[in-house]
Write an enzyme that holds these catalytic residues in place. Structure first.
Site, PDB file in Angstrom:
ATOM      1  N   LYS A 204       0.823  -1.212   0.000  1.00 27.04           N
ATOM      2  CA  LYS A 204       0.000   0.000   0.000  1.00 27.04           C
ATOM      3  C   LYS A 204       0.855   1.258   0.000  1.00 27.04           C
ATOM      4  CE  LYS A 204      -4.380  -1.808   1.583  1.00 27.04           C
ATOM      5  NZ  LYS A 204      -5.377  -1.932   2.642  1.00 27.04           N
ATOM      6  N   ARG A 239      -3.265  -9.829   5.332  1.00 24.08           N
ATOM      7  CA  ARG A 239      -3.707  -9.976   3.941  1.00 24.08           C
ATOM      8  C   ARG A 239      -2.587  -9.455   3.049  1.00 24.08           C
ATOM      9  NH1 ARG A 239      -5.999  -6.607   0.287  1.00 24.08           N
ATOM     10  NH2 ARG A 239      -7.539  -7.461  -1.151  1.00 24.08           N
TER      11      ARG A 239
HETATM   12  C1  7PM Z   1      -6.187  -0.365  -5.209  1.00 27.30           C
HETATM   13  C2  7PM Z   1      -6.217   0.242  -3.976  1.00 27.30           C
HETATM   14  C3  7PM Z   1      -6.285  -1.736  -5.312  1.00 27.30           C
HETATM   15  C4  7PM Z   1      -6.388  -0.500  -2.840  1.00 27.30           C
HETATM   16  C5  7PM Z   1      -6.423  -2.481  -4.173  1.00 27.30           C
HETATM   17  C6  7PM Z   1      -6.505  -1.859  -2.949  1.00 27.30           C
HETATM   18  C7  7PM Z   1      -8.088  -4.411   2.075  1.00 27.30           C
HETATM   19  C8  7PM Z   1      -9.114  -5.247   1.666  1.00 27.30           C
HETATM   20  C9  7PM Z   1      -8.328  -4.150  -0.041  1.00 27.30           C
HETATM   21  C10 7PM Z   1      -7.729  -4.364   3.457  1.00 27.30           C
HETATM   22  C11 7PM Z   1      -9.469  -5.970   3.819  1.00 27.30           C
HETATM   23  C12 7PM Z   1      -5.433  -3.553  -1.603  1.00 27.30           C
HETATM   24  C13 7PM Z   1      -6.642  -2.652  -1.696  1.00 27.30           C
HETATM   25  N1  7PM Z   1      -7.589  -3.763   0.989  1.00 27.30           N
HETATM   26  N2  7PM Z   1      -9.812  -6.017   2.521  1.00 27.30           N
HETATM   27  N3  7PM Z   1      -9.268  -5.066   0.338  1.00 27.30           N
HETATM   28  N4  7PM Z   1      -8.452  -5.168   4.283  1.00 27.30           N
HETATM   29  N5  7PM Z   1     -10.133  -6.710   4.716  1.00 27.30           N
HETATM   30  O1  7PM Z   1      -4.341  -2.971  -1.417  1.00 27.30           O
HETATM   31  O2  7PM Z   1      -6.832  -3.642   3.912  1.00 27.30           O
HETATM   32  O3  7PM Z   1      -5.508  -4.761  -1.778  1.00 27.30           O
HETATM   33  S1  7PM Z   1      -8.170  -3.561  -1.651  1.00 27.30           S
END
Ligand code: 7PM
Length: 259
Positions: A204, A239
């Site tokens: 991130k 995750r």
């Molecule tokens: C673009 C920006 C693509 C952010 C993907 C993301 C989480 C999640 C996501 C989290 C839980 C990523 C995020 N992040 N579910 N889904 N916790 N529970 O970096 O932090 O995967 S999407």
């Protein structure tokens, strides 16, 4: 928890053989690296992502869940905020609901009450498109804790027993770098709620920001360090994209905690 993004290739809207084959290969690799849960997402709730219709999301994720389920016994999580997708995914063999909207969509509480699986409730301030514009908190840990308490109460009122719930402070979802750092340092404060904590900070922007705006390809080591800090501060589930590296690191955390 290993991340499996199910995004359509340029030849179809989802559900193509190539796509399914690629997903199965990623699952095989994550299993070899020691993954415990695979989180399947059709990219509906990603910050800045194009909204995906219910039909399109179903067509993306259901065939992939069925294909994985037919071949591997690994627990599967469905990353969605849409009640119809939750329902279809669990029917297709998924074992856990991961909702970045914490069951606030119309009908989500009722659908989950009728399902018998764990649910991850994630905190987000604002809406994906605009949430990073000016995130503000009185005290980020206190405010997120209050949100958790309210969502736990809403779940219980809908007939979802508390023991089914997992909590996630939602790194990067309506938070400044300082908010994210405060949440990670003070993660142990959520332990008083007595529920498992899930943390997602793999690759991130907060990792990139700490590393002088490192692009996403260079965030592996920072992400592993973040997972270690999360585990040491009480996270039960991390995750991640990079399963092998994270599993090694968490094994050291667990050895120090348990031996
Ligand atoms: C673009 C920006 C693509 C952010 C993907 C993301 C989480 C999640 C996501 C989290 C839980 C990523 C995020 N992040 N579910 N889904 N916790 N529970 O970096 O932090 O995967 S999407």
């Amino acid at each position: 928890m290993g991340i499996l993004n199910v995004t359509p290739d340029s030849f179809s809207d989802g559900g193509s053989f190539q796509e399914q084959d690629a997903a199965l290969h990623r699952v095989e690799k994550m299993l070899a690296e020691g993954v415990d849960i695979i989180d399947i997402g059709g990219e509906s709730t990603r910050p800045g992502a194009q909204a995906v219709s219910e039909q399109a999301e179903l067509e993306r994720v259901v065939p992939v869940i069925e294909a994985i389920r037919a071949r591997f016994a690994v627990p599967l999580s469905i990353d969605t905020s849409k009640p119809a997708v939750m329902q279809a995914a669990i029917t297709a063999g998924a074992d856990l609901v991961n909702d970045v909207c914490a069951l606030q969509a119309e009908g989500a509480l009722n659908v989950c009450a009728s399902l018998d699986v764990p649910i991850c409730l994630m905190h987000m301030q604002g809406q994906p498109r605009t949430m990073q514009q000016a995130p503000q908190y009185h005290d980020v840990v206190q405010d997120v804790s209050q949100f958790f308490a309210a969502r736990i109460a809403a779940c219980e009122a809908a007939g979802i027993v508390r023991s089914r719930l997992i909590l996630d402070p939602g790194f990067g979802f309506g938070k400044t770098l300082q908010h994210n750092i405060d949440l990670l340092r003070r993660l142990d404060e959520f332990s008083v709620l007595g529920l498992p904590i899930l943390v997602g900070l793999s690759r991130k922007s907060m990792i990139g920001a700490v590393l002088d705006h490192r692009p996403v390809e260079g965030r592996l080591h920072g992400s592993v360090a973040g997972a270690v800090i999360a585990a040491m501060n009480g996270a039960s589930i991390v995750r991640v994209h990079d399963v092998g590296a994270t599993v090694d690191a968490i094994k050291l955390v667990n050895a120090v905690a348990n031996q």
